[in-house]
Design a protein around this motif. Structure first.
Motif: not given
Lengths: 304, 489
Positions: A171-172, A153-164
């Motif tokens: 796009y995100a 969950l944490v890494s999914l959150f981090a990834i989505s934050l980054y692409i946003t």
């Protein structure tokens, strides 16, 4: 060599195909939750539920004599008081009767050693040099499971934050949908593998999901990057530019997938047994990930 | 041009350094590659979190105990704030370690409550018979298992359980025997009252063989104040019916009477012996536990992993095959598709391999099976950056640009995608490393290091090598950089 994927024409087909895959995955997950003995969305291995796993080779003169697991268990039953315990032992002979693999519920180290001695009395000498044993307490197993879920969950959150941050929200969102699509399908396939072949997932499976997440986003981002670049410079219409960008990136994406699949294939073929399912999960994830990056995510960006 | 040459020398320097490091600082192999046992110890605390001090205290006690056991090259690390990982390389049986480590080694001296003589006698008798059963069992186990005999043991055990009004929950016969023995020991402990003398008053422990029989006894040496306390206690019960019990972790190991001759001064001299029918092995274990001191918190062994030496070396061979064949096939694929460019990527992949391994020996990273798979997987990802760049270079060439220009802008334009892609993978690695278990950490570490190094090799090394190649006129032919049959495109 120019590629010409007809994205605009096939938008509907692509989205229906993905929906079908997702539904099949959900079906596996639901079936697994309600109709299997373990009552979980996926067949959790002993990493997560605790237990004892032992693989050991027999010492045989030439060929190892043929023994039936049932008779060995019957012999064990006579020694043990706890009949229920023996009923929970899974015993298999592999590799021309040479390799014994045993799964039991959690045992203490003493109990586990005791079991091996008892086995040695029944089956004959064993080679401790080729022993592979793992004991995991039930509490630790639970902890590992929560740990894996949190890190996912944490890494999914981090990834989505980054692409946003790097792209805009639209796009995100689509990159995330593609990502969930990939993870869900890999999860679903392993649900089905659990139902049909009793394949169990361990902590390496969670690792493979995370790697797939990173990889899949990486793939999608590269294509989105190209789309954004082309939208700024090209004269064609919005949908056409997207289709063009996908075709321009097609070679790169397939080649990248192939070069990542090649080492994975060599792990599957030559690597240690314990990495087999891990590499398989990664391979499936990379194939699904490439599909979703090339076809699904850009199709979602298309305007009707 | 000069700057590029500088880079070329720098890369050659790095390569030499890597080879030097690899020769002089060999890679550390994890237990799954060299064989051995790994135990994960969980500190148990009923309320609140384990503090740093407590963790360190447990760590140092365990460390002392392992050293006293005489295990060479053992390795102890803390994990996640309340766990310890103990690695015992080579062919070590985790059983001995587990017996010594799991004990809190909380030593107490207690005096008997009044009016408990009959209860104590019954319990002592029961303890004697359960000890006999355990001995019989071990004897039967070493020889052929005689099923009838085991039945007898089972029946005897049931009788004792009935007398005690307690039934065991363990999974097998041996486990049950041990459990009942522990239960009896605890019941005996309950018949005694605490004194102020404890393991804290101990300064040393030793062992010796008894003169009268072959059993061993454990010697305790008290501090000055401990010796005084001991004299005081023995004085108070000398010549009475009350016994003095020596209790370890809440289980009585021996109960002794103090003779009448000590009623005036107690037992002085600051030392005591525990004679509890110890075998040489048991006496050593007790000595190790007492020498190491008592654990501030109890621990539990939650995971063990044992891999035979033979299996370990098989694992290395298999991973080696997988890694090398992976590299070769990827290399062939790249050269077939990208020709000169493919050859450049093979060279930078080889550099990548050396840099990676050198960094492992420098940091140092312990190589495990998941770690190796992280490394192998990162080969695939390292090539990705090269492919992105090469595709761009080709596009530029198709558009009719010169070779030098195409190479320059190819690298420049691929930059942002490469960085984006690498960052998302690094994010996953970072999270895995922070939250993962040690098993997962190895994978995250090698993949993360791989991704970082591939940024350097694909952006910088590839470019430098390519620039170097293009200084040769014969290598400047445009069609060497394009697919064979597609030049007309």
């Amino acid at each position: 060599m120019k590629y010409n994927l007809e994205l605009i024409k096939n938008k509907r087909k692509i989205i229906s195909f993905s929906t079908l895959l997702i539904l099949l995955s959900l079906l596996g997950i639901l079936y697994s939750t309600f109709n299997t003995s373990y009552k979980k969305p996926i067949n959790l291995g002993m990493d997560f539920v605790g237990g004892n796993e032992l693989r050991i080779e027999r010492v045989c003169e030439e060929e190892c004599s043929n023994l039936s697991p049932d008779s060995v268990l019957e012999n064990l039953r006579e020694i043990s008081i706890n009949k229920n315990f023996i009923n929970n032992i899974k015993l298999q002979f592999q590799n021309n009767n040479k390799l014994i693999s045993i799964r039991t519920p959690y045992l203490s180290i003493e109990e586990s050693n005791n079991l091996i001695t008892n086995l040695e009395n029944i089956i004959g000498p064993l080679n401790y040099e080729s022993k592979d044993s793992r004991l995991i307490g039930p509490k630790l197993g639970k902890r590992l499971l929560t740990n894996c879920v949190t890190s996912l969950l944490v890494s999914l959150f981090a990834i989505s934050l980054y692409i946003t941050i790097r792209f805009d929200k639209k796009y995100a969102l689509f990159a995330l949908i593609a990502l969930f699509h990939d993870l869900l399908i890999v999860f679903g396939i392993f649900s089905w593998l659990g139902i049909i072949l009793s394949v169990e997932v361990n902590s390496l499976f969670a690792v493979s999901l995370l790697t797939i997440a990173g990889y899949s986003v990486n793939d999608t981002v590269v294509i989105f990057d190209r789309i954004r670049e082309n939208l700024k410079s090209k004269e064609e219409g919005y949908n056409e530019t997207i289709q063009l960008s996908v075709n321009e990136s097609f070679r790169r994406t397939t080649f990248t997938s192939i070069t990542t699949l090649i080492p994975l294939l060599s792990i599957i073929l030559f690597g240690s047994y314990s990495l087999f399912w891990f590499s398989l999960a990664l391979s499936v994830g990379i194939i699904v990930g490439s599909y979703s990056s090339i076809l699904l995510a850009p199709s979602l960006l298309l305007k009707d | 041009m000069k700057r590029r040459q500088g880079w070329l020398f720098f890369i050659i320097f790095l390569l030499t350094l890597s080879v030097y490091l690899l020769i002089n600082y060999p890679l550390q192999l994890g237990l799954d590659l060299q064989g051995g046992s790994q135990l994960t110890l969980q500190i148990i605390k009923e309320e609140g979190k384990v503090t740093r001090d407590e963790l360190e205290a447990v760590n140092s006690v365990i460390d002392k105990r392992v050293n006293n056991l005489g295990v060479s090259e053992s390795n102890l690390q803390t994990l996640g704030g309340d766990q310890l990982i103990l690695e015992l390389p080579g062919e070590q049986n985790p059983l001995v370690a587990s017996r010594v480590l799991g004990k809190t080694a909380l030593l107490e001296f207690r005096t008997q409550k009044e009016g408990t003589s009959t209860d104590l006698k019954t319990l002592q008798l029961q303890r004697l018979s359960i000890k006999e059963l355990i001995e019989q069992y071990s004897f039967e186990e070493k020889n052929q298992n005689n099923v009838n005999f085991l039945k007898v043991i089972q029946d005897d055990l049931k009788d004792i359980e009935q007398e005690l009004n307690y039934s065991s929950t363990s999974n097998d016969l041996y486990g049950k025997l041990i459990e009942i023995k522990k239960y009896i020991d605890k019941e005996i402990t309950n018949l005694f009252i605490k004194t102020d003398l404890s393991g804290k008053d101990l300064i040393n422990a030793g062992r010796r063989q008894e003169q009268t029989n072959s059993n061993w006894e454990v010697l305790l040496t008290f501090s000055n104040s401990g010796g005084e306390k001991f004299a005081e206690i023995t004085k108070s019960i000398a010549g009475t019916n009350q016994l003095l019990a020596i209790i370890l972790d809440g289980e009585s190991i021996s109960e002794a009477s103090v003779g009448n001759q000590f009623s005036s001064t107690g037992i002085t001299g600051g030392s005591a012996t525990i004679s509890g029918n110890f075998s040489a092995e048991n006496a050593k274990e007790l000595e190790v536990q007492l020498k190491g001191g008592s654990l501030p918190l109890p621990i539990e062994i939650v995971e063990t992993n044992t891999i035979g030496a033979l299996l370990g070396s098989k694992n290395i061979l298999k991973s080696l095959y997988a890694a090398i064949s992976g590299l070769i096939f990827v290399g062939i694929f790249m050269i077939l598709n990208y020709r000169i460019l493919g050859f450049v990527s093979v060279l930078s992949l080889v550099l990548y391999g050396f840099f990676n391994l050198a960094l492992y020996s420098l940091i140092p990273v312990t190589l495990t099976l998941p770690g190796i798979s992280g490394l192998i997987l990162s080969i695939g990802m390292a090539v990705d950056a090269n492919i992105l760049i090469f595709e761009r270079i080709r596009e530029e060439l198709y558009e009719g640009n010169t070779l030098t220009r195409s190479i320059d802008s190819g690298f420049q334009r691929a930059n942002s995608s490469i960085v984006d892609g690498h960052i998302t993978t690094l994010l996953s690695c970072f999270v895995l490393f922070l939250l993962g278990t040690n098993f997962v950490k190895g994978f995250a570490a090698t993949l993360g290091i791989g991704v970082l190094i591939s940024l350097f090799t694909s952006l910088n090394c590839s470019k430098t090598i390519l620039r170097f190649f293009t200084t040769y006129q014969s290598l400047r032919e445009k069609n060497l950089y394009l697919p064979k049959n597609n030049f007309s495109n």
